[in-house]
Design a protein around this motif. Structure first.
Motif, PDB file in Angstrom:
ATOM      1  N   THR A  54       0.822  -1.209   0.000  1.00 28.57           N
ATOM      2  CA  THR A  54       0.000   0.000   0.000  1.00 28.57           C
ATOM      3  C   THR A  54       0.852   1.253   0.000  1.00 28.57           C
ATOM      4  O   THR A  54       0.514   2.238  -0.655  1.00 28.57           O
ATOM      5  N   GLU A  55       1.939   1.208   0.746  1.00 27.34           N
ATOM      6  CA  GLU A  55       2.816   2.385   0.782  1.00 27.34           C
ATOM      7  C   GLU A  55       3.265   2.736  -0.635  1.00 27.34           C
ATOM      8  O   GLU A  55       3.160   3.883  -1.073  1.00 27.34           O
ATOM      9  N   LYS A  56       3.736   1.713  -1.331  1.00 27.25           N
ATOM     10  CA  LYS A  56       4.200   1.931  -2.709  1.00 27.25           C
ATOM     11  C   LYS A  56       3.049   2.376  -3.607  1.00 27.25           C
ATOM     12  O   LYS A  56       3.202   3.273  -4.442  1.00 27.25           O
ATOM     13  N   THR A 109      -5.548  15.057  -0.207  1.00 27.04           N
ATOM     14  CA  THR A 109      -5.256  13.690   0.230  1.00 27.04           C
ATOM     15  C   THR A 109      -6.413  12.760  -0.136  1.00 27.04           C
ATOM     16  O   THR A 109      -6.197  11.615  -0.511  1.00 27.04           O
ATOM     17  N   GLN A 110      -7.618  13.283  -0.009  1.00 24.17           N
ATOM     18  CA  GLN A 110      -8.789  12.470  -0.346  1.00 24.17           C
ATOM     19  C   GLN A 110      -8.756  12.042  -1.815  1.00 24.17           C
ATOM     20  O   GLN A 110      -9.024  10.897  -2.148  1.00 24.17           O
ATOM     21  N   ALA A 136      -7.954   7.916  -5.846  1.00 22.16           N
ATOM     22  CA  ALA A 136      -7.279   7.435  -7.049  1.00 22.16           C
ATOM     23  C   ALA A 136      -6.555   6.124  -6.782  1.00 22.16           C
ATOM     24  O   ALA A 136      -6.443   5.273  -7.665  1.00 22.16           O
ATOM     25  N   ALA A 137      -6.062   5.968  -5.567  1.00 19.97           N
ATOM     26  CA  ALA A 137      -5.350   4.734  -5.219  1.00 19.97           C
ATOM     27  C   ALA A 137      -6.294   3.657  -4.725  1.00 19.97           C
ATOM     28  O   ALA A 137      -5.896   2.501  -4.571  1.00 19.97           O
ATOM     29  N   GLY A 138      -7.532   4.053  -4.439  1.00 18.96           N
ATOM     30  CA  GLY A 138      -8.507   3.086  -3.933  1.00 18.96           C
ATOM     31  C   GLY A 138      -8.232   2.650  -2.515  1.00 18.96           C
ATOM     32  O   GLY A 138      -8.480   1.500  -2.154  1.00 18.96           O
ATOM     33  N   VAL A 139      -7.684   3.543  -1.704  1.00 18.65           N
ATOM     34  CA  VAL A 139      -7.417   3.197  -0.302  1.00 18.65           C
ATOM     35  C   VAL A 139      -8.049   4.227   0.623  1.00 18.65           C
ATOM     36  O   VAL A 139      -8.493   5.286   0.187  1.00 18.65           O
ATOM     37  N   LEU A 156      -4.712   6.253   5.549  1.00 13.32           N
ATOM     38  CA  LEU A 156      -3.494   5.475   5.316  1.00 13.32           C
ATOM     39  C   LEU A 156      -2.349   6.378   4.865  1.00 13.32           C
ATOM     40  O   LEU A 156      -1.179   6.067   5.082  1.00 13.32           O
ATOM     41  N   ILE A 157      -2.708   7.473   4.261  1.00  7.86           N
ATOM     42  CA  ILE A 157      -1.662   8.422   3.872  1.00  7.86           C
ATOM     43  C   ILE A 157      -0.961   8.940   5.115  1.00  7.86           C
ATOM     44  O   ILE A 157       0.265   9.043   5.160  1.00  7.86           O
ATOM     45  N   ASN A 158      -1.752   9.193   6.150  1.00  9.50           N
ATOM     46  CA  ASN A 158      -1.138   9.643   7.401  1.00  9.50           C
ATOM     47  C   ASN A 158      -0.346   8.509   8.058  1.00  9.50           C
ATOM     48  O   ASN A 158       0.717   8.749   8.615  1.00  9.50           O
ATOM     49  N   TYR A 159      -0.916   7.322   7.975  1.00  8.83           N
ATOM     50  CA  TYR A 159      -0.252   6.180   8.599  1.00  8.83           C
ATOM     51  C   TYR A 159       1.148   5.965   8.019  1.00  8.83           C
ATOM     52  O   TYR A 159       2.111   5.772   8.736  1.00  8.83           O
TER      53      TYR A 159
END
Lengths: 198, 198
Positions: free
Chosen positions: B10-12, B32-33, B38-41, B45-48
């Motif tokens: 997911t990070e990648k 971020t949203q 676009a990444a479907g997550v 998780l961006i913060n994580y």
DNA sequence: TTTTGTTTTGACAAAAATGTCAAACTAAAA
DNA sequence: TTTTAGTTTGACATTTTTGTCAAAACAAAA
């Protein structure tokens, strides 16, 4: 007071300040508060005179675009030989670049965000006139043979790039402001020599 | 799982998606949203993985910059004649421009906002090597006499400008995507002819 | 001086975006 | 199966920025 059609003092002040913040300082994401502070007025006056932030942005942008268009138009449709036109174009371009270093790049980022060009017809006529003159110079042997579009691209590239990318170039090539000004000064001659054969 | 130093899937995925949104689509102000969508997550998780939005932005930017730097470095310090180096540079540049049309312009806007160049020393050595080789070619009579800095500026202007300004140029000059691709293809030859005398 | 219309202001509401957290989920190791 | 560690989620809090509004200030006209 407020004569119809004439900007009030504060209205003009805000517009001018916004122009400065955007084009002189390159702070494209400046908030309404920052612009108001820079102008020394209450933030809500921006809403009072321009309804919304977007409106102000667009207004300033379109204003600048229009002015530039007019100058270019006057030059292209003037009664001068091509080389002289380009010479004057270079002068104007570098002069304005010194006053508003971020104007060019702003136009591009705007365009990227979907802002679209206003008068495609006028631009088309202008380009056609240039293409014609370029072709004639090629026939005379003053310009290397290529598609006129490529000649235009060469001209605008050699001129505009150093100006719009100035911050990046100064930093990566290690120039001071003064050194870069001098470099630009020298470029007029160099660009003409690259575009024209003799 | 998560072997140390190795990005989780997911990070990648998030990093790659951000790169795509910024550099392929030119949406520099994407939230971020929007990136998460676009990444479907899930957005958080961006913060994580990256603590903050700024962090992600910087990471993606520095990554791209580093990669470009490495490619350029390899080219410049390779064992080829100058003209061949520039030829390959043009190829690489236009190829990458096709994949990430907005990368160049993004670097500039970043730089304008105060992002500063990482390794000034390395850049300086690289430029010096180029300047030297250019001077030699001038002595041989293969390149018109001028300050090597101006030669570099000419080269990068003729190459980079049409790429970074592509949206603006397509619109104002009235080109379709295909036409412009063809124009860029033609440019390789034209640029070489402008830079070198023979 | 009162009236009138415009300009300016601060308080407030709304919107947009980011960041935090505890709980739920998952899958490998014990 | 239970434990454990990392991953994912939704609800919530915070921050940032924008927009609205009624009241105050102002200046010219009546």
């Amino acid at each position: 007071m407020s004569a119809k059609g004439e900007d009030s003092d504060t209205e003009k002040l805000i517009k001018d300040t916004a122009k400065k913040v955007f084009f002189k300082e390159g702070r494209f994401n400046a908030t309404t508060q920052e612009i108001a502070d820079a102008a020394g007025v209450n933030r809500t006056l921006i809403n009072y005179y321009f309804r919304s932030r977007d409106n102000l942005f667009n207004l300033v942008f379109e204003d600048a675009q229009k002015k530039e268009d007019e100058r270019i138009h006057a030059l292209v449709f003037s009664d001068m030989p091509l080389k002289r036109k380009i010479e004057m174009f270079l002068d104007e371009f570098f002069t304005q670049a010194k006053e508003y270093p971020y104007l060019e790049i702003y136009m591009v980022t705007q365009m990227n965000q979907g802002s679209c060009y206003e008068d495609a017809e006028a631009m088309s006529r202008l380009l056609d006139k240039m293409y014609l003159e370029i072709a004639i110079e090629m026939d005379k042997g003053n310009v290397a043979r290529m598609r006129p579009e490529q000649f235009m691209l060469n001209m605008i590239s050699l001129t505009s790039f150093p100006v719009s990318m100035r911050p990046l170039l100064e930093q990566s090539m290690g120039f001071s402001t003064e050194q870069f000004d001098k470099l630009l000064e020298e470029r007029k001659e160099i660009i003409l020599n690259m575009l024209f054969i003799n």
